[in-house]
Design an enzyme around this catalytic site. Structure first.
Site, PDB file in Angstrom:
ATOM      1  N   GLU A 242     -10.022   6.850 -13.897  1.00  0.00           N
ATOM      2  CA  GLU A 242      -8.900   5.796 -13.718  1.00  0.00           C
ATOM      3  C   GLU A 242      -8.517   5.591 -12.362  1.00  0.00           C
ATOM      4  O   GLU A 242      -8.235   6.669 -11.516  1.00  0.00           O
ATOM      5  CB  GLU A 242      -7.783   6.360 -14.810  1.00  0.00           C
TER       6      GLU A 242
ATOM      7  N   ASP B  74      -1.992  -3.514  -7.520  1.00  0.00           N
ATOM      8  CA  ASP B  74      -1.066  -4.174  -6.658  1.00  0.00           C
ATOM      9  C   ASP B  74      -1.569  -5.481  -6.558  1.00  0.00           C
ATOM     10  O   ASP B  74      -2.441  -5.667  -6.017  1.00  0.00           O
ATOM     11  CB  ASP B  74      -0.449  -3.454  -5.793  1.00  0.00           C
TER      12      ASP B  74
ATOM     13  N   LYS C 222       1.536 -11.014  -0.024  1.00  0.00           N
ATOM     14  CA  LYS C 222       1.666 -11.325   1.372  1.00  0.00           C
ATOM     15  C   LYS C 222       0.354 -11.501   1.953  1.00  0.00           C
ATOM     16  O   LYS C 222      -0.502 -10.313   1.774  1.00  0.00           O
ATOM     17  CB  LYS C 222       2.465 -10.430   2.041  1.00  0.00           C
TER      18      LYS C 222
ATOM     19  N   GLU D 252       2.738  -1.274 -17.865  1.00  0.00           N
ATOM     20  CA  GLU D 252       2.327  -2.106 -19.164  1.00  0.00           C
ATOM     21  C   GLU D 252       3.813  -1.990 -19.974  1.00  0.00           C
ATOM     22  O   GLU D 252       4.409  -2.967 -20.413  1.00  0.00           O
ATOM     23  CB  GLU D 252       1.281  -1.615 -20.171  1.00  0.00           C
TER      24      GLU D 252
HETATM   25  C1  LIG Z   1       1.279  -1.411  -9.664  1.00  0.00           C
HETATM   26  S1  LIG Z   1       0.683   0.293  -9.778  1.00  0.00           S
HETATM   27  C2  LIG Z   1       0.158   0.465 -11.398  1.00  0.00           C
HETATM   28  C3  LIG Z   1       0.012   2.117 -11.689  1.00  0.00           C
HETATM   29  C4  LIG Z   1      -0.465   2.255 -13.161  1.00  0.00           C
HETATM   30  N1  LIG Z   1      -1.952   1.845 -13.449  1.00  0.00           N
HETATM   31  C5  LIG Z   1       0.347   1.572 -14.201  1.00  0.00           C
HETATM   32  O1  LIG Z   1      -0.125   0.571 -14.933  1.00  0.00           O
HETATM   33  O2  LIG Z   1       1.312   1.886 -14.400  1.00  0.00           O
HETATM   34  C6  LIG Z   1      -0.792   0.430  -8.927  1.00  0.00           C
HETATM   35  C7  LIG Z   1      -1.134   1.694  -8.288  1.00  0.00           C
HETATM   36  O3  LIG Z   1      -2.204   1.751  -7.611  1.00  0.00           O
HETATM   37  C8  LIG Z   1      -2.250   2.722  -6.417  1.00  0.00           C
HETATM   38  N2  LIG Z   1      -3.110   2.147  -5.581  1.00  0.00           N
HETATM   39  C9  LIG Z   1      -3.268   1.181  -4.937  1.00  0.00           C
HETATM   40  N3  LIG Z   1      -4.094   1.091  -4.190  1.00  0.00           N
HETATM   41  C10 LIG Z   1      -4.844   2.095  -4.300  1.00  0.00           C
HETATM   42  C11 LIG Z   1      -6.258   2.509  -3.878  1.00  0.00           C
HETATM   43  N4  LIG Z   1      -7.038   1.824  -2.928  1.00  0.00           N
HETATM   44  N5  LIG Z   1      -6.809   3.594  -4.359  1.00  0.00           N
HETATM   45  C12 LIG Z   1      -6.266   4.389  -5.231  1.00  0.00           C
HETATM   46  N6  LIG Z   1      -5.116   4.100  -5.783  1.00  0.00           N
HETATM   47  C13 LIG Z   1      -4.341   2.711  -5.267  1.00  0.00           C
HETATM   48  C14 LIG Z   1      -0.999   2.661  -6.237  1.00  0.00           C
HETATM   49  O4  LIG Z   1      -0.459   3.471  -5.372  1.00  0.00           O
HETATM   50  C15 LIG Z   1      -0.110   2.399  -7.477  1.00  0.00           C
HETATM   51  O5  LIG Z   1       0.167   3.638  -8.088  1.00  0.00           O
END
Ligand SMILES: C[S@@+](CC[C@H](N)C(=O)[O-])C[C@H]1O[C@@H](n2cnc3c(N)ncnc32)[C@H](O)[C@@H]1O
Length: 216
Positions: free
Chosen positions: A53, A128, A132, A199
């Site tokens: 994941e 994410d 921007k 979610e």
């Molecule tokens: C919007 S959150 C969603 C978290 C989780 N998947 C959920 O659905 O609850 C996006 C997550 O991806 C992580 N993330 C963003 N870019 C990443 C990267 N390049 N490698 C690993 N994690 C990353 C962020 O720190 C964040 O915890």
């Protein structure tokens, strides 16, 4: 659970894989030099299939899947240390044995440290959106990332994706159409339970959730 309630590092150690994070290292750091891929058999102590994941956040998906599917090993990659330690705390409290976590940029780790055809699934949930322009380079689900997902997946392996952002979904689906080794499968309904923390939050807000599933 608040971050302050996380367990001491020595208790979390069995859950954490020590890997370099290119985001906090100089580009010429010897730690970033080519190295053998992660040996999942040695890491988990067995030959069970491994699912990755990417961006597990507060870890709800990993937590439920690890308990429900003891015949599978889960390898989580999360760039934020506080979420990695929080999730490791939850795993340690339940004494789960089929999960390991790496705190780094998944784009780098997949490319540099995960062997070809070594995992049976990659899960990417609610990446994410980085609205921007100046943040665009942080976007996770690019074609380069998708190609790495396909490279690390075994034949028959599955790529799972969900987002609440219609444009992110449409762009990703369009981009994945260009990857010959991937075949789109019917998207799972996913109405029975919350897959991840985001979610749960978004469904409470009544947002539409877009899902996609592919097979190599
Ligand atoms: C919007 S959150 C969603 C978290 C989780 N998947 C959920 O659905 O609850 C996006 C997550 O991806 C992580 N993330 C963003 N870019 C990443 C990267 N390049 N490698 C690993 N994690 C990353 C962020 O720190 C964040 O915890």
């Amino acid at each position: 659970m608040r971050a302050s309630r996380r367990l001491p590092l020595e208790t979390l150690e069995p859950y954490l894989l020590d890997v370099p994070n290119p985001g906090v290292l100089p580009p010429d750091s010897p730690l970033l030099e080519p190295a053998p891929p992660i040996d999942f058999r040695a890491l988990f102590g067995n030959d069970r299939p491994v699912e990755i994941e990417v961006g597990f956040g507060k870890g709800l998906f990993l937590l439920t899947q690890c308990q429900a599917r003891l015949d599978t090993n889960f390898f989580g990659i999360e760039i934020e240390r506080k979420y990695t330690l929080l999730t490791a705390t939850r795993m340690a409290q339940l004494q789960l044995r089929n999960v390991k976590l790496a705190c780094t940029d998944a784009r780098w780790l997949l490319k540099e440290r995960i062997a070809e055809a070594s995992v049976s699934a990659v899960h990417v949930y609610f990446p994410d959106p980085w609205w921007k322009t100046r943040h665009r380079k942080r976007k996770l689900f690019t074609s380069a990332f998708a190609e790495q997902c396909v490279r690390v997946m075994r034949g028959g392996g599955r790529l799972h994706f969900a987002t609440d952002v219609a444009d992110y979904y449409a762009d990703t689906i369009e981009m994945l159409k260009g990857i010959e080794m991937l075949r789109a499968l019917p998207a799972p309904a996913g109405d029975a339970e919350y897959l991840t923390n985001f979610e749960r939050k978004y469904r409470h807000e009544g947002r539409v959730i877009y899902r996609a599933l592919y097979q190599r």
